[in-house]
Design a protein around this motif. Structure first.
Motif, PDB file in Angstrom:
ATOM      1  N   ALA A 572     -15.769  -5.905  10.742  1.00 37.57           N
ATOM      2  CA  ALA A 572     -14.605  -6.626  11.280  1.00 37.57           C
ATOM      3  C   ALA A 572     -13.901  -5.798  12.348  1.00 37.57           C
ATOM      4  N   MET A 573     -13.846  -4.485  12.145  1.00 41.33           N
ATOM      5  CA  MET A 573     -13.206  -3.620  13.143  1.00 41.33           C
ATOM      6  C   MET A 573     -14.081  -3.466  14.383  1.00 41.33           C
ATOM      7  N   ALA A 574     -15.396  -3.443  14.198  1.00 44.50           N
ATOM      8  CA  ALA A 574     -16.300  -3.378  15.353  1.00 44.50           C
ATOM      9  C   ALA A 574     -16.158  -4.643  16.198  1.00 44.50           C
ATOM     10  N   ALA A 575     -16.043  -5.788  15.526  1.00 43.07           N
ATOM     11  CA  ALA A 575     -15.850  -7.052  16.250  1.00 43.07           C
ATOM     12  C   ALA A 575     -14.531  -7.036  17.009  1.00 43.07           C
ATOM     13  N   LEU A 576     -13.486  -6.492  16.392  1.00 36.80           N
ATOM     14  CA  LEU A 576     -12.188  -6.389  17.071  1.00 36.80           C
ATOM     15  C   LEU A 576     -12.308  -5.524  18.321  1.00 36.80           C
ATOM     16  N   TYR A 577     -13.047  -4.431  18.222  1.00 35.82           N
ATOM     17  CA  TYR A 577     -13.227  -3.552  19.384  1.00 35.82           C
ATOM     18  C   TYR A 577     -13.941  -4.301  20.510  1.00 35.82           C
ATOM     19  N   GLN A 578     -14.974  -5.052  20.155  1.00 31.45           N
ATOM     20  CA  GLN A 578     -15.699  -5.826  21.169  1.00 31.45           C
ATOM     21  C   GLN A 578     -14.771  -6.829  21.850  1.00 31.45           C
ATOM     22  N   ILE A 579     -13.949  -7.496  21.051  1.00 31.85           N
ATOM     23  CA  ILE A 579     -13.052  -8.525  21.589  1.00 31.85           C
ATOM     24  C   ILE A 579     -11.986  -7.903  22.487  1.00 31.85           C
ATOM     25  N   LYS A 580     -11.365  -6.820  22.020  1.00 29.91           N
ATOM     26  CA  LYS A 580     -10.275  -6.205  22.789  1.00 29.91           C
ATOM     27  C   LYS A 580     -10.779  -5.593  24.092  1.00 29.91           C
ATOM     28  N   ASN A 581     -12.031  -5.147  24.100  1.00 27.24           N
ATOM     29  CA  ASN A 581     -12.575  -4.543  25.314  1.00 27.24           C
ATOM     30  C   ASN A 581     -13.365  -5.536  26.159  1.00 27.24           C
ATOM     31  N   GLU A 582     -13.244  -6.817  25.788  1.00 29.31           N
ATOM     32  CA  GLU A 582     -13.729  -7.936  26.596  1.00 29.31           C
ATOM     33  C   GLU A 582     -15.222  -7.865  26.912  1.00 29.31           C
ATOM     34  N   TYR A 583     -15.999  -7.530  25.908  1.00 27.32           N
ATOM     35  CA  TYR A 583     -17.443  -7.697  26.024  1.00 27.32           C
ATOM     36  C   TYR A 583     -17.936  -8.231  24.674  1.00 27.32           C
ATOM     37  N   ASN A 584     -18.966  -9.032  24.703  1.00 26.82           N
ATOM     38  CA  ASN A 584     -19.465  -9.670  23.477  1.00 26.82           C
ATOM     39  C   ASN A 584     -18.357 -10.425  22.743  1.00 26.82           C
ATOM     40  N   GLN A 585     -17.395 -10.975  23.482  1.00 29.01           N
ATOM     41  CA  GLN A 585     -16.261 -11.618  22.817  1.00 29.01           C
ATOM     42  C   GLN A 585     -16.665 -12.809  21.950  1.00 29.01           C
ATOM     43  N   PRO A 586     -17.472 -13.745  22.458  1.00 27.89           N
ATOM     44  CA  PRO A 586     -17.870 -14.861  21.581  1.00 27.89           C
ATOM     45  C   PRO A 586     -18.567 -14.372  20.316  1.00 27.89           C
ATOM     46  N   GLU A 587     -19.424 -13.358  20.475  1.00 31.49           N
ATOM     47  CA  GLU A 587     -20.143 -12.824  19.320  1.00 31.49           C
ATOM     48  C   GLU A 587     -19.172 -12.149  18.349  1.00 31.49           C
ATOM     49  N   GLY A 588     -18.150 -11.485  18.903  1.00 31.42           N
ATOM     50  CA  GLY A 588     -17.146 -10.839  18.060  1.00 31.42           C
ATOM     51  C   GLY A 588     -16.398 -11.843  17.205  1.00 31.42           C
ATOM     52  N   TYR A 589     -15.965 -12.956  17.820  1.00 35.13           N
ATOM     53  CA  TYR A 589     -15.259 -13.996  17.059  1.00 35.13           C
ATOM     54  C   TYR A 589     -16.195 -14.657  16.041  1.00 35.13           C
ATOM     55  N   LYS A 590     -17.447 -14.830  16.429  1.00 38.29           N
ATOM     56  CA  LYS A 590     -18.422 -15.419  15.510  1.00 38.29           C
ATOM     57  C   LYS A 590     -18.610 -14.519  14.286  1.00 38.29           C
ATOM     58  N   THR A 591     -18.660 -13.205  14.530  1.00 37.66           N
ATOM     59  CA  THR A 591     -18.801 -12.248  13.425  1.00 37.66           C
ATOM     60  C   THR A 591     -17.604 -12.324  12.485  1.00 37.66           C
ATOM     61  N   LEU A 592     -16.398 -12.387  13.057  1.00 39.33           N
ATOM     62  CA  LEU A 592     -15.200 -12.503  12.219  1.00 39.33           C
ATOM     63  C   LEU A 592     -15.230 -13.800  11.420  1.00 39.33           C
ATOM     64  N   GLY A 593     -15.731 -14.867  12.037  1.00 43.93           N
ATOM     65  CA  GLY A 593     -15.860 -16.136  11.331  1.00 43.93           C
ATOM     66  C   GLY A 593     -16.806 -16.041  10.149  1.00 43.93           C
ATOM     67  N   LYS A 594     -17.903 -15.314  10.329  1.00 43.61           N
ATOM     68  CA  LYS A 594     -18.860 -15.130   9.228  1.00 43.61           C
ATOM     69  C   LYS A 594     -18.222 -14.354   8.069  1.00 43.61           C
ATOM     70  N   ILE A 595     -17.429 -13.340   8.406  1.00 48.69           N
ATOM     71  CA  ILE A 595     -16.766 -12.556   7.356  1.00 48.69           C
ATOM     72  C   ILE A 595     -15.768 -13.427   6.606  1.00 48.69           C
ATOM     73  N   ILE A 596     -15.060 -14.285   7.340  1.00 53.52           N
ATOM     74  CA  ILE A 596     -14.124 -15.213   6.693  1.00 53.52           C
ATOM     75  C   ILE A 596     -14.880 -16.142   5.748  1.00 53.52           C
ATOM     76  N   ASN A 597     -15.996 -16.662   6.200  1.00 54.06           N
ATOM     77  CA  ASN A 597     -16.773 -17.604   5.384  1.00 54.06           C
ATOM     78  C   ASN A 597     -17.439 -16.946   4.184  1.00 54.06           C
ATOM     79  N   SER A 598     -17.535 -15.625   4.194  1.00 52.00           N
ATOM     80  CA  SER A 598     -18.116 -14.933   3.038  1.00 52.00           C
ATOM     81  C   SER A 598     -17.195 -15.014   1.830  1.00 52.00           C
TER      82      SER A 598
END
Length: 645
Positions: A572-598
């Motif tokens: 979740a923190m790796a995804a946040l880093y990707q999102i905040k640094n504006e690369y792999n943003q869609p993938e970062g949000y998708k990853t957070l969504g998967k963690i939520i759905n777990s």
């Protein structure tokens, strides 16, 4: 010449007289001792979400609290009493166990941590000592041990209680027919009037105070909604809480028990308008605490005169240990507080230790130490503003209005600080700056004071063990894997190396670009907790840590297997880093969504990371909507859209 026998006989007579005198004195002293240590009845009145500063006896000049003020004049008023944590369940876990929440794993709001079975709760010791122990009505201890359901006949539904902990949950338990004649009682009576929920609705009978006359805290903007919530809360306190407080004392008097009962009044943490409850400032932790002790138990008095102000610093972990001491009950060796009343009074601590971790879905690791004069707060995730969205907090009209005022660019440096990233260190002179807005941490004049308080904080963390250095979901996974409890895990050096994790957290806060090799060591470690602190270091360093090596290491972490819940926090923190640094943003949000759905423990951290992005989430809402969330998470998503867009 005197008869030697006579002389010896004479000496024997003298010895007999001495023995008789000694035995008489011993008998009298035993009698006095027995009288002095007659077990007192104890009535502990608690109320919710009330900072000390809301009461007249603690200096509030705009509120009328005559009943509590009168009680204070008959009591010993503690001017430096602090909740161990600034929210109910976490704070009350200290009350029931006498231990710091970080030391037993109850620092996370609504976590229901399991304790080892050998841990004794203070009512256990009271009951073992012959007390009839009752509690009305709040049992919000944040532990799973003994928690069960009991049918409430009046309401016709099951109610959550702690089984085999209290003898009664009645309104006035001392009247219970099962209490034997002359049996001492210990009664907890919780007053719900004053809870935060009171701000969420309008009052049918209007307000007792004019909003324009309210004295606002320095950190609050002068807007109508804020003034109205101040007036609303003062009305709740002086109208409802005051009446309930008086009625409890009246019932005690009616039953002829006043002269045999020590009465205590404590608020469970600070509150209630934003930046109080849930935060380690004085507004969130400084509580009211008064003890009225009848003349017959004078040996328990901390000074010679009731009505005195006691400036000894005390915390919630001190209270159960003190209650056991003054009742002559056995004190479990695991209790971590100090006794502050009676013949067994212990040396006062110079500092109290304050703790905050996850509040509902809002993650934020903070620790603090408070002396009589100064407050030092250490922020371990400074990129998270205090004003992270928290669903329950934002039900207050003043919170919604405050955010809108800030988003419109109308707040100043002081009133807008709540919504901005935090300093890593904060130091406040609480006498000169009671609202804790003037940060002295970088002022050279206070270097020595800060150094001493930093040392005290680290001393507390090492002495009591601090579970916060391993992220919550990772810690939970390790507990399950090792079939143990957090309490036992923290005390097993084969499982938990606190020095290693503290060093990583320290590096994450104070690293410079020159420390990138050390940060890469954390990121490439096989320990998820070390990886976590490596990512925190990169978030704190911002662009200085944005290198190809860092990016590659964090991308690798983002791909860790989500079937292993031990990975969820760091992913979740790796995804946040990707999102905040504006690369792999869609993938970062998708990853957070998967963690939520777990539906695992880290789902709250995932939501916390999403909310952290604020309006920047808007282009990626469709990515989140594709995750097919369950109903409760869809509500979170809808709240996000309503909150920011």
């Amino acid at each position: 010449m005197k008869n030697l026998y006579s002389k010896r006989h004479s000496n024997t007579n003298i010895s007999s007289n001495k023995i008789f005198s000694f035995l008489l004195a011993l008998f009298l002293s035993i009698t006095i001792y027995a009288e002095e240590f007659t077990k007192p009845n104890i009535l502990w009145i608690t109320s919710e979400d009330l900072s000390a500063k809301w009461l007249g006896c603690y200096g509030n000049e705009t509120i009328k609290t005559p009943n509590i003020d009168k009680f204070a004049s008959e009591s010993f008023l503690y001017s430096h009493a602090f909740a161990t944590a600034p929210v109910c369940a976490v704070a009350r876990s200290s009350w029931i166990t006498g231990m710091n929440p970080v030391s037993i794993g109850t620092v996370y709001m609504r976590c229901r941590t399991r304790l080892p079975e050998h841990i004794k709760l203070y009512p256990d010791q009271l009951r073992a000592n012959g007390y009839f122990a009752s509690n009305h009505t709040k049992c919000d201890y944040n532990i799973s041990n003994r928690f069960g359901k009991r049918m409430d006949e009046k309401k016709g539904k099951a109610k959550g209680i702690y089984l085999d902990t209290w003898d009664s949950y009645e309104l006035y338990g001392w009247r219970n027919a099962k209490r034997k004649k002359g049996q001492p009682f210990f009664q907890v009576y919780n007053i719900g009037n004053g809870h935060e929920s009171g701000l969420h609705k309008e009052h049918k009978n209007g307000l007792d105070y004019a909003p324009e006359n309210m004295a606002l805290r320095a950190y609050h903007p002068d807007i109508p909604e804020m003034r109205k919530d101040y007036a609303k809360y003062q009305t709740i306190v002086s109208r409802s809480l005051e009446a309930r407080f008086k009625s409890i004392l009246d019932e005690l008097e009616k039953d002829g028990l006043t002269d045999d009962t020590v009465v205590i009044y404590t608020t469970d943490h600070g509150g209630i308008v934003g930046r109080s409850k849930r935060f380690l400032y004085d507004s969130g932790t400084h509580v009211a605490h008064m003890v009225r002790i009848p003349e017959k138990f004078k040996q328990l008095w901390p000074t010679d005169q009731p009505g005195s102000i006691i400036d000894r610093p005390i915390a919630f972990i001190d209270m159960p240990k003190t209650w056991l001491a003054i009742t002559g009950s056995e004190i479990p060796e695991e209790m971590q507080g100090t006794i502050f009343l009676g013949p067994k009074t212990e040396k006062a601590n110079k500092y109290v230790y304050l703790q905050r971790q996850r509040m509902d879905a809002a993650h934020d690791m903070q620790r603090a130490v408070r002396s009589k004069k100064y407050l030092y707060i250490r922020q371990y995730e400074p990129f998270r503003p205090n004003g992270q969205y928290l669903q329950y907090l934002w039900k207050a009209p003043s919170m919604k209005a405050w955010l809108e005022y800030h988003q419109a660019g109308l707040t100043n440096e002081t009133t807008g600080a709540f919504f901005n990233p935090k300093p890593i260190e904060q130091l406040f002179d609480c006498e000169e700056d009671p609202d804790n807005v003037n940060n002295l941490a970088n002022d050279p004049k206070y270097t020595q004071i800060k150094k001493e308080m930093v040392s005290a904080l680290k001393g507390f963390q090492n002495k009591f063990q601090d579970c916060g250095f391993i992220p919550e979901a990772t810690l939970d996974a390790r507990i399950r894997k090792n079939e143990t409890t957090i309490y036992e895990f923290l005390r097993n050096p084969k499982l938990y190396n606190q020095a290693k994790y503290m060093a990583a957290a320290e590096l994450s806060s104070f690293a410079t670009k020159n420390d990138l090799p050390k940060i890469l060591d954390l990121l490439t470690s096989t320990d998820e907790a070390l990886q976590y602190w490596g990512i925190v270091a990169c978030l704190n360093l911002k662009s200085a840590a944005y290198t190809d090596e860092v990016k590659a290491a964090i991308n690798k972490i983002a791909l860790l297997d989500l079937n292993d819940h031990e990975n969820h926090d760091v992913v979740a923190m790796a995804a946040l880093y990707q999102i905040k640094n504006e690369y792999n943003q869609p993938e970062g949000y998708k990853t957070l969504g998967k963690i939520i759905n777990s539906r695992g423990m880290a789902s709250k951290r995932a939501w916390s990371n999403i909310y952290l992005m604020g309006k920047d989430v808007e282009p990626f809402v469709s990515v989140l909507e594709m995750q097919e969330f369950e109903k409760s998470d869809l509500e979170f998503l809808n709240e996000l859209k309503k909150f920011y867009f």
